[in-house]
Design an enzyme around this catalytic site. Structure first.
Site, PDB file in Angstrom:
ATOM      1  N   GLU A   1      -9.801  -3.731   5.499  1.00  0.00           N
ATOM      2  CA  GLU A   1      -9.543  -2.706   4.489  1.00  0.00           C
ATOM      3  C   GLU A   1      -8.478  -3.195   3.506  1.00  0.00           C
ATOM      4  OE1 GLU A   1     -11.264   0.849   3.390  1.00  0.00           O
ATOM      5  OE2 GLU A   1     -11.602  -0.178   5.291  1.00  0.00           O
TER       6      GLU A   1
ATOM      7  N   TYR B   1       1.804  -5.086  13.404  1.00  0.00           N
ATOM      8  CA  TYR B   1       0.683  -4.335  12.827  1.00  0.00           C
ATOM      9  C   TYR B   1      -0.112  -3.625  13.916  1.00  0.00           C
ATOM     10  CZ  TYR B   1      -3.022  -3.147   9.584  1.00  0.00           C
ATOM     11  OH  TYR B   1      -3.916  -2.462   8.798  1.00  0.00           O
TER      12      TYR B   1
ATOM     13  N   HIS C   1      -4.664 -10.488  14.679  1.00  0.00           N
ATOM     14  CA  HIS C   1      -3.219 -10.269  14.753  1.00  0.00           C
ATOM     15  C   HIS C   1      -2.766 -10.295  16.200  1.00  0.00           C
ATOM     16  CE1 HIS C   1      -3.946  -8.869  10.721  1.00  0.00           C
ATOM     17  NE2 HIS C   1      -4.795  -8.000  11.190  1.00  0.00           N
TER      18      HIS C   1
ATOM     19  N   GLU D   1       0.795  -1.231   0.000  1.00  0.00           N
ATOM     20  CA  GLU D   1       0.000   0.000   0.000  1.00  0.00           C
ATOM     21  C   GLU D   1       0.826   1.280   0.000  1.00  0.00           C
ATOM     22  OE1 GLU D   1      -3.587   0.073   2.593  1.00  0.00           O
ATOM     23  OE2 GLU D   1      -3.108  -2.026   2.912  1.00  0.00           O
TER      24      GLU D   1
END
Length: 613
Positions: free
Chosen positions: A85, A299, A345, A8
């Site tokens: 997302e 993350y 996660h 991204e």
């Protein structure tokens, strides 16, 4: 030909490229490449709420570059962020590039380290369509609410206003708290505090009146306080009870998204948007001297408290080397994740626990260092021994009255040598009582009556608002920061001194209108239920179109009724009076809220149209 990996952001691409080497081309999509266009609804309600996606304006050239690279590549990997997302972005990329949805081309990196990237590339999977549908359902829900409700609000209050599904509930929570504060009636109460000196000692200690012959005492006025003061004028005091104990204080768990935002607000003064921006940088990779581009944390959008065994082992080794064996618990800690968490996660932790903040300080910006230091300390402390405190409680009797004193001292620092969690309320401070024994006489050095009044509930700040949203199941880890930013940018709420958040007159008027005609939209329980439905879509247990159909059927009826009930009516936003005088007509000026925020306008409007900043 090399394989293509699409991520991204350029920072993430640079870090991953370092680990993958020359056989891979790594390129950034710069976030979403396809979305619902801003200028129209773009949802076909009659055809199962089919979304009409388009290439985002300004990204046409990037899409062409991606297509050209894809045609030349042997294999394409979609490595967008590991959440809903990110899954949706990979799905859009697969559609644009003509990739089969059942192809094992989706990879996830929980941490941007050599091990994290190698492990992710070794376990490719197909795109999770349930995750995609959960994101699509959220996107379409928000579009339906925004595009159907905003015109109604604009028509009834002022042009250019908008409403949002989660944002409107957040504003309602803030408005409700302000209403509580306005309605609050302070109650008077008194306390009687004393300072005592034990026989044969020079050190005094404090105690407070706790009870009388009838039990726990409540002093409601000055007369009662003065009567007790008179009763005790010639009293003799003696210690009638002493209790010694030990208490263990356990460390806070490592961060999840919400607690990171709360603690960064309390300890660093960071707004949630700033926290998430810096956390993204630390996750994607920073140029570290002697190491190159390195991802420093796992993350940062997560609601899980899970920690990998490898990370626990690395942390234990570091603690052992730096602090010694007694700072390690007998076995590694396990923190229980909330039952409604997605648990996709690990918790937020340093990707390499042995890399201390001081090791990387020279390579980080001020904000990056502060946040990495916070995350590293919190994680390391979570793996350390308990803090052990020695406590003393004593009761001092005089006539029928009993005073209570308590104190403690730290016997073993444990995790607190590294980190102590901040709280929204004041914590008990360490006070050590002098040696006290039962039947020991004590001298009253000071007896003081103090008047108090009960306090209204505090306004929310960013930390307490995020906590409230999380506890009520409003939004998810990725939504807290944008939700708060949106309601502030739209001037529905504003920050006061001390980072308190209060509603504006505009925010209150909109909330009252929505409560009256669209109560479900601003109802906390209803919105939390919708979040659960989105989670169920993600888990594959419900159909996303059925959820949208059920929501929209009720919403459309409510909207039609509201338009009928409010036909020909408008709601006025009250102006805030000031002592500023209009330079043109001499009338007092008032504070108004326009599309660009607050401004001063003449109270004589529309006859006088004078305004100023």
């Amino acid at each position: 030909m090399s394989d293509l990996v699409i991520v991204e952001s350029p920072a993430k691409a640079k870090t991953i490229k370092k680990y993958l080497g020359g056989n891979y081309e790594v390129i950034a999509s710069m976030g979403h490449v396809r979305d619902l266009p801003k200028t129209r609804l773009s949802v076909d309600i009659k055809k199962k709420f089919a979304p009409k996606y388009e290439i985002i304006k300004g990204k046409e050239k990037l899409v062409e570059e991606l297509k050209e690279l894809a045609e030349k590549s042997d294999k394409i990997y979609l490595a967008t962020d590991p959440d809903r997302e990110g899954e949706a972005i990979s799905w859009h990329l697969a559609y644009i590039l003509g990739l089969p949805l059942d192809d094992n081309n989706r990879v996830e990196f929980n941490e941007i380290t050599k091990n994290g990237v190698t492990n992710g590339m070794a376990h490719p999977r197909s795109i999770n369509i349930d995750l995609v549908n959960a994101q699509q359902a959220r996107r379409i829900l928000d579009r339906l609410v925004g595009y159907k409700l905003s015109p109604f609000i604009s028509q009834k209050i002022r042009r250019g206003l908008s409403a949002g599904r989660v944002q409107s509930v957040a504003v309602r929570i803030i408005v409700d708290r302000e209403e509580e504060i306005r309605k609050f009636k302070p109650e008077e109460y008194w306390t009687i505090d004393a300072k005592f000196i034990p026989k044969g000692s020079r050190k005094s200690f404090s105690a407070s009146l706790y009870s009388d012959a009838n039990g726990k005492i409540k002093i409601e006025n000055q007369e009662q306080a003065e009567k007790i003061e008179q009763d005790l004028a010639d009293a003799e005091y003696m210690i009638t009870k002493v209790k010694h104990g030990t208490r263990r204080k356990t460390p806070a768990p490592p961060f999840i998204t919400s607690t990171l935002q709360q603690e960064a607000s309390r300890k660093l003064g960071f707004q949630s948007r700033r926290t998430m921006k810096v956390a993204q940088e630390l996750y994607e990779g920073v140029d570290i001297e002697g190491m190159g581009a390195t991802g420093l944390i796992t993350y940062m959008r997560t609601d899980s408290l899970r920690i990998s065994d490898v990370a626990k082992e690395e942390a234990a080794q570091y603690i052992l080397n730096r602090f010694g064996e007694k700072f390690l618990p007998a076995k590694p800690r396990v923190f229980k994740t909330k039952s409604n968490a997605q648990d996709g996660h690990e918790a937020i932790r340093p990707s390499m626990p042995s890399l201390s903040p001081e090791d990387v300080k020279a390579s980080l910006t001020s904000d990056q260092f502060k946040l990495y230091n916070l995350i590293w300390n919190r994680f390391m402390a979570s793996q350390m021994s308990d803090c052990i405190q020695k406590t003393t409680q004593a009761e001092i009797s005089a006539k029928e009255y009993i005073f209570k004193a308590s104190g403690y001292y730290v016997d073993f620092e444990g995790f607190t040598t590294l980190y102590v969690e901040s709280k929204d309320t004041e914590e008990e401070k360490s006070t050590q009582l002098p040696p006290l024994e039962k039947d020991m006489p004590v001298k009253c050095k000071e007896l003081k009556k103090n008047q108090h009044f009960t306090q209204p509930p505090a306004r929310y700040n960013e930390a307490s608002l995020i906590k409230e949203l999380e506890e009520n199941g409003i939004g998810r880890p990725s939504t807290y920061a944008p939700t708060i930013s949106t309601i502030i940018d739209r001037h529905y709420v504003e920050r006061e001194q001390g980072n308190q958040i209060k509603p504006t007159a505009l925010g209150e008027v909109i909330t009252e209108l929505l409560k009256e005609h669209f109560n479900d939209i601003v109802d906390v329980k209803f919105t939390a239920k919708m979040e659960t439905e989105l989670d169920n879509i993600e888990h594959g247990t419900v159909n996303w179109v059925d959820i949208l159909r059920r929501f929209y059927g009720n919403f459309a009826k409510t909207l039609e009724k509201a338009e009928t009930d409010m036909e020909g009516k408008r709601v006025k936003v009250p102006d805030e009076p000031t002592d500023v005088i209009c330079e043109e007509c001499g009338k007092p000026m008032v504070i108004k809220i326009g599309p660009f925020g607050k401004f001063l306008g003449c109270s004589g409007f529309p006859e006088c149209k004078f305004t100023k900043k």
